[in-house]
Design an enzyme around this catalytic site. Structure first.
Site, PDB file in Angstrom:
ATOM      1  N   HIS A   1     -22.984  30.303  40.594  1.00 34.89           N
ATOM      2  CA  HIS A   1     -21.786  30.044  40.438  1.00 34.89           C
ATOM      3  C   HIS A   1     -21.994  31.375  41.094  1.00 34.89           C
ATOM      4  CE1 HIS A   1     -18.313  27.605  40.681  1.00 34.89           C
ATOM      5  NE2 HIS A   1     -18.451  27.984  39.178  1.00 34.89           N
TER       6      HIS A   1
ATOM      7  N   ASP B   1     -20.095  30.167  46.101  1.00 33.95           N
ATOM      8  CA  ASP B   1     -20.433  29.035  46.535  1.00 33.95           C
ATOM      9  C   ASP B   1     -20.255  27.822  47.438  1.00 33.95           C
ATOM     10  OD1 ASP B   1     -18.965  29.180  43.375  1.00 33.95           O
ATOM     11  OD2 ASP B   1     -21.005  27.050  43.537  1.00 33.95           O
TER      12      ASP B   1
ATOM     13  N   ASN C   1     -13.417  25.593  41.218  1.00 33.95           N
ATOM     14  CA  ASN C   1     -12.388  26.320  40.256  1.00 33.95           C
ATOM     15  C   ASN C   1     -12.007  27.424  40.870  1.00 33.95           C
ATOM     16  OD1 ASN C   1     -12.415  23.965  38.372  1.00 33.95           O
ATOM     17  ND2 ASN C   1     -13.471  24.601  37.139  1.00 33.95           N
TER      18      ASN C   1
ATOM     19  N   ASN D   1     -12.500  31.205  36.371  1.00 31.66           N
ATOM     20  CA  ASN D   1     -10.814  29.497  36.837  1.00 31.66           C
ATOM     21  C   ASN D   1      -9.894  30.548  36.424  1.00 31.66           C
ATOM     22  OD1 ASN D   1     -11.107  29.944  34.156  1.00 31.66           O
ATOM     23  ND2 ASN D   1     -11.215  28.430  33.342  1.00 31.66           N
TER      24      ASN D   1
END
Length: 239
Positions: free
Chosen positions: A19, A91, A112, A66
């Protein structure tokens, strides 16, 4: 000015996660082009400098994935930038590991970080989608992206990061094609023009052809072909 944003989660425990490949990309650009130092700004960490003839700000939001849009929006307002001035590195599950695509506008596809940026600045920004592959089932996605890259990934990951740094000046200048070409030169170098060696029969081996295993040394010799006529065979039986 161009605003390059890398997406990830802050903290050493997340540093090697899939991530966080957006953070990795910006770190490599800063290192290879001497940008920085990194400073705490805009609810994240930022480094300024020039890529070619263009001024850029590299930004790694520290708001967690997020809420990335909070950091991006603050930096944009400070420098009076438009969404078109923003390029986000993130990503991408839907691309094979090591693949890269550049896209402007469009949806967030459930990411997100992109979802948060959409909410703060709209969708008209540019994205560099960094392929990490898919675990195969949606229930495995969270554990997959929040896990370190495997050791087997390190070679292609390093090639990808080198290519991104090589092409960063072109991307800052608005030439996405030249940027992707630079990446391709690292991740998919030109194949050798040398022909494959010929086999003993004089023909070229076809790509992907399976090699035939040699016969065991003690294997019996194959019988010679019987060229006798049926009448000769019958006569020989009664000799």
């Amino acid at each position: 000015m161009k605003l390059f944003v890398g997406l990830g989660n802050p903290g050493a425990q997340y540093a090697g996660h899939r991530h966080n490949i957006g953070f990795m990309a910006l770190d490599r650009i800063a290192e290879d082009h001497g940008l920085g130092p990194w400073k705490a700004r805009f609810q994240g960490h930022a480094a300024e400098g020039r890529l070619g003839g263009d001024k850029v700000l590299l930004l790694k939001p520290a708001t967690y994935m997020n809420r990335s849009g909070q950091s991006v929006g603050e930096a944009m307002r400070f420098f009076k930038l438009e969404p078109e001035d923003v390029c986000v590195f993130h990503d991408e599950l839907d691309l094979a590991p090591g693949r890269l695509k550049v896209k402007s506008g469009g949806g967030h596809a459930g990411h997100n970080g992109l979802r948060s940026i959409h909410a703060h600045i709209g969708e008209a920004y540019q994205r560099v989608r960094l392929g990490i592959g898919h675990p195969g089932h949606k229930d495995k996605v969270s554990g997959y992206v929040l896990h370190d890259f495997a050791k087997a990934d390190q070679e292609w990951l390093d090639d990808l990061m080198r290519g991104i740094a090589d092409g960063a000046p072109a991307l800052a200048d608005g030439d996405a094609g030249a940027f992707m070409n630079k990446v391709a030169q690292r991740t998919a170098p030109a194949r050798s023009s040398k022909r494959a060696p010929q086999d003993s029969g004089g023909g070229d081996k076809k790509p992907g052809a399976k090699a035939e295993a040699p016969a065991p040394k003690d294997a019996p010799a194959e019988p010679e072909e019987d060229t006798r006529s049926p009448l000769q065979k019958l006569a020989d039986r009664f000799r």
